[in-house]
Scaffold this motif. Structure first.
Motif, PDB file in Angstrom:
ATOM      1  N   SER A 147       0.825  -1.214   0.000  1.00  0.00           N
ATOM      2  CA  SER A 147       0.000   0.000   0.000  1.00  0.00           C
ATOM      3  C   SER A 147       0.854   1.256   0.000  1.00  0.00           C
ATOM      4  O   SER A 147       0.317   2.361  -0.120  1.00  0.00           O
ATOM      5  CB  SER A 147      -0.928   0.016   1.223  1.00  0.00           C
ATOM      6  N   GLU A 168      -3.567  -4.221 -10.445  1.00  0.00           N
ATOM      7  CA  GLU A 168      -4.794  -3.416 -10.422  1.00  0.00           C
ATOM      8  C   GLU A 168      -5.145  -2.994  -8.995  1.00  0.00           C
ATOM      9  O   GLU A 168      -5.453  -1.827  -8.737  1.00  0.00           O
ATOM     10  CB  GLU A 168      -5.953  -4.192 -11.052  1.00  0.00           C
ATOM     11  N   ASP A 169      -5.084  -3.934  -8.070  1.00  0.00           N
ATOM     12  CA  ASP A 169      -5.410  -3.619  -6.674  1.00  0.00           C
ATOM     13  C   ASP A 169      -4.358  -2.695  -6.062  1.00  0.00           C
ATOM     14  O   ASP A 169      -4.697  -1.769  -5.308  1.00  0.00           O
ATOM     15  CB  ASP A 169      -5.490  -4.914  -5.849  1.00  0.00           C
ATOM     16  N   ILE A 170      -3.085  -2.920  -6.371  1.00  0.00           N
ATOM     17  CA  ILE A 170      -2.011  -2.086  -5.820  1.00  0.00           C
ATOM     18  C   ILE A 170      -2.152  -0.651  -6.310  1.00  0.00           C
ATOM     19  O   ILE A 170      -2.086   0.303  -5.520  1.00  0.00           O
ATOM     20  CB  ILE A 170      -0.637  -2.672  -6.196  1.00  0.00           C
ATOM     21  N   GLU A 171      -2.359  -0.469  -7.622  1.00  0.00           N
ATOM     22  CA  GLU A 171      -2.486   0.875  -8.175  1.00  0.00           C
ATOM     23  C   GLU A 171      -3.704   1.595  -7.616  1.00  0.00           C
ATOM     24  O   GLU A 171      -3.674   2.813  -7.410  1.00  0.00           O
ATOM     25  CB  GLU A 171      -2.549   0.813  -9.700  1.00  0.00           C
ATOM     26  N   ALA A 172      -4.758   0.858  -7.326  1.00  0.00           N
ATOM     27  CA  ALA A 172      -5.979   1.473  -6.792  1.00  0.00           C
ATOM     28  C   ALA A 172      -5.759   2.055  -5.393  1.00  0.00           C
ATOM     29  O   ALA A 172      -6.435   3.013  -4.998  1.00  0.00           O
ATOM     30  CB  ALA A 172      -7.109   0.449  -6.759  1.00  0.00           C
ATOM     31  N   ARG A 173      -4.798   1.508  -4.654  1.00  0.00           N
ATOM     32  CA  ARG A 173      -4.545   1.974  -3.288  1.00  0.00           C
ATOM     33  C   ARG A 173      -3.516   3.100  -3.221  1.00  0.00           C
ATOM     34  O   ARG A 173      -3.342   3.704  -2.163  1.00  0.00           O
ATOM     35  CB  ARG A 173      -4.068   0.807  -2.407  1.00  0.00           C
ATOM     36  N   GLN A 190      -1.173  -8.592  -8.986  1.00  0.00           N
ATOM     37  CA  GLN A 190      -1.922  -7.735  -8.051  1.00  0.00           C
ATOM     38  C   GLN A 190      -1.906  -6.263  -8.492  1.00  0.00           C
ATOM     39  O   GLN A 190      -2.327  -5.385  -7.748  1.00  0.00           O
ATOM     40  CB  GLN A 190      -1.312  -7.835  -6.652  1.00  0.00           C
TER      41      GLN A 190
END
Length: 317
Positions: A42, A303-308, A301
């Motif tokens: 994160s 997509e999820d990492i960039e979103a955070r 991961q």
């Protein structure tokens, strides 16, 4: 088996954008890798270095947005040094710091070398150290697109300063286990060196019994890493540290290098890191640091990492 010098220093920032602006636009260092902390994806992990991200030139930062103030004290990596070519470069930086209102002290004389102490916007304690009379570990090459004249640019990491309440156990680890040699006392600090010596291979230890333990936060240093040749040598170091009875991480694959972590008796975190494979493993040298780089084991991961993460613009596009 011989530690070659300083590999990198990793510190804490509470503001990646402000940090990026200062280290690239004011100091002229190159962002060679924009990635994430592999132990906590994160947060950003930013690597600033010379033009190619050579070992011994990396100053890195973990972004912890809620990091509080640092209260300086013992059990700490209290100052990080950055190398410049000569004394004239220090005078250049003195004037540049005035222009950008950077908090600085007067140039000091440390035996046969001059330094310029300063702080970044979050209070990170830094020195510029002149290589005018230096002999030892080779410096890096300043980034030619930094806007700083090449003769004045930052060329890598210099001596790392440790502050402890008792010098003896830290010295024993550095000398008896890691193979550093005692050089002498300079400005009340014990100077140790390794490998070819010189500014890129020194650790300075200051004993302070009047201070309490440092409370780390933004502007503090997380760990210092020392250079080893390759994975085979790192395995030998692992055996030596195991035999000495130090709890450690075992070998950790950081993709850009392989690492081993352990704490010495004053609780300062040491890392041993291999020189390779390097930062051009997943990006072309011409485009280092322009996009978010993830090691293969984190790519699924993305997509999820960039979103955070809060977007951080690091390319000219």
């Amino acid at each position: 088996m011989q530690i070659k010098g300083i590999h990198h220093v990793s510190a804490i920032t509470a503001d990646a954008k402000r940090n990026y602006d200062f280290y690239t636009n004011v100091l002229g260092m190159r962002l060679v890798k924009k990635t994430v902390n592999q132990d906590d994806t994160s947060m950003y992990h930013l690597f600033y270095a010379d033009e190619k991200g050579s070992p011994g030139t990396d100053l890195t930062f973990f972004e912890i947005p809620r990091a509080g103030q640092t209260y300086p004290g013992t059990h700490s990596i209290s100052t990080t040094s950055l190398r410049v070519k000569n004394d004239q470069a220090l005078r250049f930086w003195q004037e540049r710091f005035k222009q950008f209102k950077v908090d600085q002290d007067p140039i000091e004389e440390w035996e046969n070398r001059k330094i310029l102490p300063f702080r970044d916007p979050e209070g990170q304690r830094l020195n510029l150290v002149s290589d005018e009379n230096n002999v030892g570990v080779k410096a890096g090459i300043p980034w030619d697109k930094s806007g700083i004249p090449e003769e004045r640019g930052i060329t890598g990491l210099g001596p790392v300063h440790l502050t402890v309440a008792n010098t003896v156990p830290t010295k024993q680890v550095l000398v008896d286990i890691l193979g550093f040699k005692e050089v002498g006392i300079v400005n009340s600090k014990l100077v140790l060196e390794t490998g070819e010596g010189g500014t890129g291979a020194e650790v300075h230890i200051e004993e302070r019994t009047d201070l309490s333990r440092e409370k780390p936060g933004r502007g503090s240093v997380h760990h210092v890493a020392f250079r080893v040749e390759d994975e085979e040598e790192l395995k030998q170091w692992h055996e030596r540290i195991q035999k000495a009875g130090f709890p450690n991480s075992g070998l950790v694959d950081r993709f850009y290098f392989k690492s081993l972590y352990f704490r010495e008796p004053n609780h300062i975190l040491f890392e041993l890191a291999t020189d390779g494979p390097g930062f051009a493993t997943d990006e072309e040298v011409e485009h280092l640091g322009e996009s978010l780089a993830l090691p293969p084991f984190l790519e699924d991961q993305r997509e999820d990492i960039e979103a955070r993460l809060t977007p951080l613009q690091t390319s000219e596009e």
